[in-house]
Design a protein around this motif. Structure first.
Motif, short mmCIF file in Angstrom:
data_model
loop_
_atom_site.label_atom_id
_atom_site.label_comp_id
_atom_site.label_asym_id
_atom_site.label_seq_id
_atom_site.Cartn_x
_atom_site.Cartn_y
_atom_site.Cartn_z
N GLU A 216 2.93 0.00 -22.60
CA GLU A 216 3.62 -1.11 -23.23
C GLU A 216 3.85 -0.77 -24.68
OE1 GLU A 216 1.55 -4.90 -23.24
OE2 GLU A 216 2.20 -5.27 -21.19
N LYS A 217 4.93 -1.24 -25.24
CA LYS A 217 5.12 -1.07 -26.67
C LYS A 217 4.01 -1.84 -27.36
CE LYS A 217 8.27 -1.29 -30.49
NZ LYS A 217 7.77 0.04 -30.90
N LYS B 264 -2.39 0.58 -20.79
CA LYS B 264 -3.16 -0.54 -20.24
C LYS B 264 -3.50 -0.33 -18.79
CE LYS B 264 -1.70 -4.76 -22.54
NZ LYS B 264 -1.08 -6.07 -22.34
N PRO C 253 0.93 -8.55 -34.11
CA PRO C 253 1.02 -9.42 -32.93
C PRO C 253 0.19 -10.69 -33.06
CG PRO C 253 -0.49 -7.61 -32.51
CD PRO C 253 0.00 -7.42 -33.91
N LYS D 27 -1.58 -6.69 -13.44
CA LYS D 27 -0.62 -6.93 -14.52
C LYS D 27 0.77 -6.41 -14.13
CE LYS D 27 -4.08 -6.52 -18.19
NZ LYS D 27 -4.52 -7.87 -18.49
N GLU E 118 0.28 -11.67 -19.52
CA GLU E 118 -0.37 -11.80 -18.22
C GLU E 118 -0.63 -13.26 -17.96
OE1 GLU E 118 -4.39 -10.59 -17.78
OE2 GLU E 118 -5.05 -11.42 -19.68
N THR F 81 -3.44 -10.56 -34.82
CA THR F 81 -4.64 -10.14 -34.08
C THR F 81 -5.45 -9.07 -34.82
OG1 THR F 81 -3.43 -8.46 -32.85
CG2 THR F 81 -3.59 -10.62 -31.83
N MET G 88 -7.85 -0.83 -22.49
CA MET G 88 -6.64 -0.72 -23.32
C MET G 88 -6.82 0.36 -24.38
SD MET G 88 -5.14 -4.35 -24.45
CE MET G 88 -6.32 -5.35 -23.58
N GLY H 236 -6.99 -4.45 -15.54
CA GLY H 236 -7.88 -4.76 -16.66
C GLY H 236 -8.05 -6.24 -16.94
N GLY H 237 -9.05 -6.55 -17.76
CA GLY H 237 -9.31 -7.92 -18.15
C GLY H 237 -10.43 -7.95 -19.16
N GLY H 238 -10.60 -9.12 -19.82
CA GLY H 238 -11.66 -9.26 -20.79
C GLY H 238 -11.55 -8.30 -21.96
N LYS I 187 -10.77 -5.27 -21.91
CA LYS I 187 -11.16 -3.89 -21.60
C LYS I 187 -10.02 -3.14 -20.93
CE LYS I 187 -15.88 -5.44 -21.09
NZ LYS I 187 -15.66 -6.88 -20.91
N ILE J 204 2.54 -12.43 -26.09
CA ILE J 204 2.33 -11.78 -27.37
C ILE J 204 3.59 -12.07 -28.18
CG2 ILE J 204 3.25 -9.49 -26.73
CD1 ILE J 204 0.03 -9.36 -28.33
P1 ADP Z 1 -6.79 -8.80 -20.99
O1 ADP Z 1 -6.54 -8.86 -19.52
O2 ADP Z 1 -7.86 -7.86 -21.36
O3 ADP Z 1 -6.95 -10.18 -21.56
P2 ADP Z 1 -4.17 -8.77 -22.27
O4 ADP Z 1 -2.98 -8.07 -21.76
O5 ADP Z 1 -4.17 -10.25 -22.15
O6 ADP Z 1 -5.45 -8.16 -21.58
O7 ADP Z 1 -4.38 -8.36 -23.79
C1 ADP Z 1 -5.53 -8.72 -24.53
C2 ADP Z 1 -5.24 -8.61 -26.01
O8 ADP Z 1 -4.80 -7.28 -26.37
C3 ADP Z 1 -4.12 -9.51 -26.51
O9 ADP Z 1 -4.58 -10.80 -26.81
C4 ADP Z 1 -3.66 -8.75 -27.75
O10 ADP Z 1 -4.53 -8.98 -28.83
C5 ADP Z 1 -3.78 -7.31 -27.34
N1 ADP Z 1 -2.51 -6.80 -26.76
C6 ADP Z 1 -2.20 -6.74 -25.47
N2 ADP Z 1 -0.97 -6.21 -25.27
C7 ADP Z 1 -0.47 -5.94 -26.49
C8 ADP Z 1 0.76 -5.36 -26.98
N3 ADP Z 1 1.72 -4.96 -26.16
N4 ADP Z 1 0.92 -5.22 -28.31
C9 ADP Z 1 -0.07 -5.61 -29.16
N5 ADP Z 1 -1.24 -6.14 -28.78
C10 ADP Z 1 -1.46 -6.30 -27.46
#
Ligand code: ADP
Ligand code: ADP
Ligand code: MG
Length: 498
Positions: free
Chosen positions: A202-203, A160, A208, A118, A290, A440, A170, A164-166, A168, A279
């Motif tokens: 990240e903020k 984060k 969101p 990321k 990502e 979300t 966070m 990471g992915g899926g 997980k 987001i």
């Molecule tokens: P992954 O690789 O696990 O898919 P992402 O970065 O795509 O990780 O984030 C997965 C989910 O987490 C997003 O769809 C959102 O719901 C939440 N999320 C991620 N980053 C933020 C953020 N900065 N603020 C609020 N929610 C977030």
């Protein structure tokens, strides 16, 4: 490049079948690989050939690059499709496939490598004028410094894992007090889950929405987007309901986000299918999250609104063909919804509830598509993702698609284990979802398990159904309400039947 004649599908379940179906239509032979847990699986039966690659755990089968390459050689395959999950975002795999002289049906190993981290992804897209969530651009090694930055950004913040992915890796941190502790946990989780302890800040965007763009590139430098998917209905940061188009995008925002998505793809020289995730805050500002360098679970909603077969396009692009459409030739037709039917218990924190599909009857009819990998009597194996099926509906309008989805859920009959069907029906009927005004945190804000499974609910529904039947019998009126009540009883009380 030459035409592909035989594809090995390095995956299982619904996505393996979905890929093989497109290959079959293109007169391309298919090879399945399978673990000992999947001997009876539908993807094994559907393929022209099937090769056993190891014991049930993925680490000993579906994640074994050497075994998959050996299977491809043994079967004389000339290409590999990785599906999603497993090795689909593993740059070593993509590189090895090409080194062996096989076509990898996906992007280059280099693109996967950049977008797999990321942090590397953010660094790459920053040069392309893509908006980023405020936060750190380097992995954190100094907790004191990180805490200072967090205070500057303003709580809540999100820690984060770069790898990471899926959903997980966070952690939301509400205020400075728990920062150190959360940070330590995040690093140790990232290390054990992804073998890489790099984390960043990240903020946390409040209210969101998760909105992503499907992009497609060919090997001649053409990149288009195939519009957005709204994926804000999530549990554990993972999607359960997806739709296209999003009800909040205006043509201008769609254009701006689409252009940003194409720029993300350009930043890593991307070709084949990919997804750029954003987001969006409540003022409709959007930020790059990502890029997923593969076919996405929810790609069918894009297929429904564009009429395109994304797997077929992936194969053609891998063969070296040009993408057949210009951006201005693409448009959105109607509205599509997808629900993920997981073997999970919504009443118990969406924990997996694996077991045997005692009864399994798919919905049918106009505008309905079911992508699954199971049949009645089969077990949902404990080793893999507990998704049973994806139920997709397409209609002229969002409202009509929602009604169709509710009808399809009511026809879907699954007993023997708990599923997310009842939860998804709850979403479809909820005012927030109907109005399009949701984010979300939908599950946290609105969902209570009682809403789909109340004690005594059983009797209440049966007596309502009985009363309606008696009433209808007496005055000869339309029998529909009774029939509908009974169908609802089916999924509402699966537990009592099984
Ligand atoms: P992954 O690789 O696990 O898919 P992402 O970065 O795509 O990780 O984030 C997965 C989910 O987490 C997003 O769809 C959102 O719901 C939440 N999320 C991620 N980053 C933020 C953020 N900065 N603020 C609020 N929610 C977030
Ligand atoms: P999508 O963004 O396509 O909806 P998901 O985030 O739901 O995808 O992930 C798709 C599949 O890939 C799931 O089975 C998920 O568990 C798996 N997956 C995604 N990223 C990772 C990762 N970094 N490590 C392990 N599994 C992953
Ligand atoms: Mg994501």
């Amino acid at each position: 490049m030459s035409k592909i004649k035989k594809i090995l599908v390095a995956n299982r379940g619904e996505i393996a079948l979905r890929i093989m179906r497109s290959a079959h239509e293109m007169d391309i032979k298919t090879v399945a690989v399978y673990s000992e847990a999947d001997r009876q699986s539908l993807h094994v039966r559907y393929a022209d050939e099937a090769i056993l690659i190891g014991p049930p755990p993925s680490a000993e089968s579906y994640l074994r690059i050497d075994k998959i390459i050996a299977a491809a050689k043994q079967s004389g395959s000339d290409a590999i499709h990785p599906g999603y999950g497993f090795l689909s975002e593993n740059e070593l795999f993509a590189r090895r496939v090409e080194e062996e002289g096989l076509a990898f049906i996906g992007p280059s190993a280099k693109s996967i490598e950049i977008m797999g981290s990321k942090l590397a992804a953010k660094a790459a897209v920053a040069k392309f004028n893509v908006p980023l969530v405020p936060g750190t651009s380097e992995p954190i090694d100094d907790i004191g410094k990180a805490k200072k930055i967090a205070a500057e950004i303003g709580y809540p913040i999100l820690i984060k894992a770069s790898a990471g992915g899926g959903g997980k890796g966070m952690r939301i941190v509400e205020d400075g007090k728990s920062f150190e502790e959360q940070m330590e946990r995040a690093v140790s989780e990232a290390t054990s889950a992804f073998g890489d302890g790099s984390v960043f800040i990240e903020k946390y965007i409040t209210k969101p929405r998760h909105i992503e763009f499907q992009i497609f590139g060919d090997k001649h430098g053409n990149i288009v987007h195939l519009f957005e998917r709204e994926c804000s209905i999530q549990r554990r940061h993972q999607k359960v309901v997806e739709e296209a188009p999003s009800s909040v995008l205006t043509p201008d925002i769609r254009n701006a986000m689409g252009t940003a998505a194409i720029n993300v793809a350009k930043s890593c020289g991307y070709y084949n299918a990919g997804t750029v995730e954003f987001i969006m805050d409540d003022k409709l500002n959007f930020y790059f999250l990502e890029m997923n360098t593969r076919l996405q679970v929810e790609h069918p909603v894009t297929e429904e609104i564009t009429g395109l077969d994304l797997v077929q396009l992936q194969i053609k692009v891998a063969e070296g063909e040009r993408f057949p459409f210009r951006q201005d030739e693409l448009s959105i037709h109607g509205h599509a919804l997808e629900i993920r039917v997981y073997a999970e218990d919504p009443a118990n924190n969406f924990l997996p509830d694996i077991g045997t599909l005692k009864t399994y009857t798919r919905p049918q009819g106009h505008g309905i598509r079911v992508d699954d990998g199971f049949e009645q009597g089969m077990d949902i194996p404990f080793y893999y993702d507990p998704m049973i099926a994806k139920l997709i509906c397409h209609a002229d309008t969002r409202d009509a698609a929602i009604r169709k989805m509710i009808r399809a859920i009511d026809e879907y009959e699954i007993t023997g284990l708990e599923t997310t069907l009842g939860f998804c029906r709850f979403v479809m009927e909820h005012e927030a979802f109907r109005s399009g005004n949701f984010d979300t945190r939908f599950v946290e804000n609105f969902f209570k398990p009682e809403a789909i499974k109340e004690p005594g609910d059983n009797e209440a529904w049966i007596s309502a159904a009985l009363a309606a039947t008696l009433l209808n019998g007496k005055n000869g009126s339309h029998p529909e309400p009774a029939a509908r009540a009974e169908t609802s009883v089916k999924w509402r009380n699966r537990r009592f039947e099984g």
